[in-house]
Design an enzyme around this catalytic site. Structure first.
Site, PDB file in Angstrom:
ATOM      1  N   GLN A  47      10.346  -5.154   2.021  1.00  3.09           N
ATOM      2  CA  GLN A  47      10.402  -4.405   0.767  1.00  3.09           C
ATOM      3  C   GLN A  47      11.814  -3.977   0.370  1.00  3.09           C
ATOM      4  O   GLN A  47      12.058  -3.711  -0.795  1.00  3.09           O
ATOM      5  CB  GLN A  47       9.469  -3.191   0.836  1.00  3.09           C
ATOM      6  CG  GLN A  47       7.999  -3.593   0.943  1.00  3.09           C
ATOM      7  CD  GLN A  47       7.077  -2.397   1.000  1.00  3.09           C
ATOM      8  OE1 GLN A  47       6.810  -1.877   2.080  1.00  3.09           O
ATOM      9  NE2 GLN A  47       6.594  -1.948  -0.138  1.00  3.09           N
ATOM     10  N   GLU A  97      -0.714  -0.398   9.326  1.00  2.00           N
ATOM     11  CA  GLU A  97      -1.883  -0.596   8.455  1.00  2.00           C
ATOM     12  C   GLU A  97      -2.645  -1.893   8.698  1.00  2.00           C
ATOM     13  O   GLU A  97      -2.534  -2.857   7.939  1.00  2.00           O
ATOM     14  CB  GLU A  97      -1.474  -0.485   6.988  1.00  2.00           C
ATOM     15  CG  GLU A  97      -0.953   0.884   6.622  1.00  2.00           C
ATOM     16  CD  GLU A  97      -0.772   1.063   5.119  1.00  2.00           C
ATOM     17  OE1 GLU A  97      -0.881   0.065   4.389  1.00  2.00           O
ATOM     18  OE2 GLU A  97      -0.544   2.198   4.693  1.00  2.00           O
ATOM     19  N   TYR A 143      -2.265   8.742   1.092  1.00  2.00           N
ATOM     20  CA  TYR A 143      -1.799   8.870  -0.289  1.00  2.00           C
ATOM     21  C   TYR A 143      -2.763   9.652  -1.169  1.00  2.00           C
ATOM     22  O   TYR A 143      -2.351  10.416  -2.013  1.00  2.00           O
ATOM     23  CB  TYR A 143      -1.605   7.487  -0.923  1.00  2.00           C
ATOM     24  CG  TYR A 143      -0.408   6.740  -0.395  1.00  2.00           C
ATOM     25  CD1 TYR A 143      -0.485   5.998   0.776  1.00  2.00           C
ATOM     26  CD2 TYR A 143       0.812   6.798  -1.056  1.00  2.00           C
ATOM     27  CE1 TYR A 143       0.621   5.321   1.268  1.00  2.00           C
ATOM     28  CE2 TYR A 143       1.926   6.124  -0.570  1.00  2.00           C
ATOM     29  CZ  TYR A 143       1.824   5.391   0.596  1.00  2.00           C
ATOM     30  OH  TYR A 143       2.922   4.733   1.078  1.00  2.00           O
ATOM     31  N   ASN A 158      -1.064   7.044   7.442  1.00  2.00           N
ATOM     32  CA  ASN A 158      -0.508   6.989   6.084  1.00  2.00           C
ATOM     33  C   ASN A 158      -1.557   7.551   5.144  1.00  2.00           C
ATOM     34  O   ASN A 158      -2.693   7.063   5.121  1.00  2.00           O
ATOM     35  CB  ASN A 158      -0.213   5.542   5.666  1.00  2.00           C
ATOM     36  CG  ASN A 158       0.962   4.945   6.435  1.00  2.00           C
ATOM     37  OD1 ASN A 158       1.683   5.655   7.133  1.00  2.00           O
ATOM     38  ND2 ASN A 158       1.151   3.653   6.314  1.00  2.00           N
TER      39      ASN A 158
HETATM   40  C1  BGC Z   1       2.329   0.336   2.742  1.00  2.00           C
HETATM   41  C2  BGC Z   1       3.622   0.207   1.980  1.00  2.00           C
HETATM   42  C3  BGC Z   1       3.349   0.266   0.487  1.00  2.00           C
HETATM   43  C4  BGC Z   1       2.722   1.611   0.180  1.00  2.00           C
HETATM   44  C5  BGC Z   1       2.448   1.873  -1.298  1.00  2.00           C
HETATM   45  C6  BGC Z   1       1.391   1.377   2.177  1.00  2.00           C
HETATM   46  O1  BGC Z   1       0.098   0.905   2.251  1.00  2.00           O
HETATM   47  O2  BGC Z   1       2.576   0.545   4.104  1.00  2.00           O
HETATM   48  O3  BGC Z   1       4.255  -0.975   2.370  1.00  2.00           O
HETATM   49  O4  BGC Z   1       4.493   0.063  -0.260  1.00  2.00           O
HETATM   50  O5  BGC Z   1       1.492   1.683   0.848  1.00  2.00           O
HETATM   51  O6  BGC Z   1       1.512   1.002  -1.817  1.00  2.00           O
END
Ligand code: BGC
Length: 512
Positions: free
Chosen positions: A40, A189, A331, A329
């Site tokens: 990335q 992930e 979000y 992770n």
């Molecule tokens: C990933 C990243 C990605 C981010 C945002 C995560 O699932 O590890 O590589 O850019 O989400 O989508």
């Protein structure tokens, strides 16, 4: 109308800054970082002796996989601009920097036993040394999705022989960098690699083996993780004294209605999407509900054995407890409802759950990404309860925008409110969360969205040859949080000025 809009947005900003934020300080030894990944940000896809990865190969042979036919050939050019990056990390004040190593930069051919590329080795040696010189700990992801194409040619994560290739690669890294790197992530992930890469053709290698590829890939990835964990324990831990874990992506799933069915659906979702990895890593095997449902459905669908492979007793022992920390992770939060009529076979139909979003939750750039801070706290409590309060490090969390906006108030609000909920989970619910890394350090190549989605604390001008970097407002906010070791309460200032703002507003509206 515009006066009304203005008033609402004023109140919105006021709410952002004055919302109920936790006043706790972060615990002693709590660590902050930012995250990135090689494909990335690095670019230089064919420089310095690097081999070809599945992303290089897929996007060169079929550019339409990604919006605007973009790819990571240059990305943020961090392969050349890493010194500038480190200066910005220093300015940000993070205690660690999470980055991934590009497998094909170190072992261009990928195969176990094949040659190591000295130029690639030097790149990461320089990066690691420079980070340490600035007092920033390198936190290294061994695999963040850029598999050598040579290995994909023999089946990639669907072929069990990848376990040996991965162990060879990881051992090479421990030998090269383990004297200085003290925290390792084996795999980032699993679900995204396996479901999106091998079962729904959304990420490289863009295969569509629905309901089958996802489980074969996950099985081999878990075995690869377990073997590397044991390798470190047996051969490196005593001398290098580091820690090894892996990262699982976790949405929080909220039942769509209060019905028993939807509550059960939400639990199923968590088990099929998070438990599929966390349960083996903590307890040694897949969640019982997964094994039961997939076996029964496979039988009905005409398979002569479950589509979910089985671990041997020996493998269960090897994988059980294979973590020094649980990398998570997080979000966002989604809604789950019960649905047994989804297309079969697939992970979703095995799970029996349909997911959706709540349109009243704030969101704009990506359909799945909504601002739901309380969901973060619920997730942490669920992890505590389900896995006996493991040591958790949040290794990604962040907010995407479509605009280049340097005044990224939504991202500021995201971090303030998500971190606030995390503090409540730590202090009021007793969750063991010991670190948080923002995704992302820089705007970067966002996989199939190309450069259209921006997650960076730092804006990158992808139109300039120099890939100019400019810190956003969220960069300053994150730095303030790290410096003050709490979420600074700017509301104090606003409260003082509120009556003045109010009088000016009323005057403008000619109300007084
Ligand atoms: C990933 C990243 C990605 C981010 C945002 C995560 O699932 O590890 O590589 O850019 O989400 O989508």
């Amino acid at each position: 109308m515009s006066i009304l809009k203005g008033t609402l947005s004023f109140l919105g900003v006021f709410h952002i800054v004055c919302g109920e934020l936790s006043q706790y300080s972060f615990p002693d030894n709590f660590q902050f970082g930012v995250s990135s990944s090689a494909y990335q940000i690095e670019g230089a896809w064919n420089e310095g002796g690097k081999g070809v990865s599945i992303w290089d190969h897929s996007l060169h042979s079929n550019p339409d996989y990604v919006l605007n036919k973009s790819n990571g050939d240059i990305a943020c050019d961090s392969y050349h601009k890493w010194k500038e990056d480190i200066a910005m990390l220093k300015n940000l004040g993070v205690q660690f920097y999470r980055f991934s190593i590009s497998w094909t930069r170190i072992i261009p051919l990928g195969y176990s036993g094949s040659k190591v590329n000295e130029e690639g080795v030097k790149y990461y040696n320089d990066l690691i040394d420079a980070l340490l010189a600035e007092g920033i700990q390198p936190f290294v992801t061994i695999y963040h999705w850029d598999l050598p194409q040579t290995l994909e040619n023999k089946g990639g994560w669907l072929n069990e022989s990848i376990v040996e290739d991965f162990v060879y690669y990881a051992k090479t890294l421990f030998e090269l960098y383990g004297d200085r790197v003290k925290r390792w992530i084996t795999i980032n992930e699993y679900l995204q690699i396996c479901e999106y890469g091998y079962s729904s053709a959304t990420l490289a290698p863009f295969l569509n083996l629905a309901g089958v590829g996802v489980y074969q890939c996950s099985h081999h990835a878990l075995l690869a993780h377990g073997r590397v964990y044991r390798l470190y324990q047996n051969q490196f831990k005593a001398s290098q004294k580091g820690e090894v874990g892996s990262v699982i992506q976790a949405f929080w799933c909220e039942p769509k209605t209060s019905s028993m069915d939807d509550q059960l659906a939400a639990e199923h979702y968590m088990q099929f999407n998070f438990g599929i990895y966390a349960h083996p890593i903590v307890y040694g095997n897949y969640p019982p509900i997964m094994m039961e449902r997939i076996e029964a459905l496979s039988d009905k669908q005409g398979f002569n054995k479950s589509r979910l492979p089985r671990f041997t007793e020996q493998q269960i022992e090897m994988i059980k407890g294979s973590f020094d920390f649980l990398g998570v992770n997080h979000y966002t939060t989604i809604l789950c409802s019960f649905n047994d009529n989804l297309p079969q076979p697939s992970l979703d139909s095995d799970c029996g759950v349909e997911i959706s979003q709540n349109s009243t939750w704030k969101g704009d750039s990506l359909w799945w990404l909504r601002h739901v801070p309380w969901g973060f706290r619920k997730l942490l409590v669920w992890i505590k309860k389900t896995y006996d309060n493991p040591k958790v490090i949040i290794l990604e969390g962040g907010w995407s925008t479509d605009e280049n906006d340097l005044n990224d108030v939504d991202r500021v609000q995201y971090y303030r409110e998500y971190l606030s909920e995390m503090l409540k989970a730590i202090y009021e619910d007793g969750c063991s969360v010991i670190g948080y890394a923002a995704w992302s350090f820089l705007d970067a190549f966002e996989w199939n969205s190309g450069y259209t989605k921006k997650f960076g604390l730092i804006y990158v001008d992808f139109g300039s040859a120099n890939r100019t970097r400019i810190p956003r407002k969220s960069f300053n906010e994150f730095r303030n949080i790290i410096r003050s070791n709490r979420i600074p309460n700017s509301s104090v200032h606003l409260e003082i000025y509120l009556p003045v703002f109010y009088i000016i507003l009323c005057y403008l509206l000619k109300l007084i």
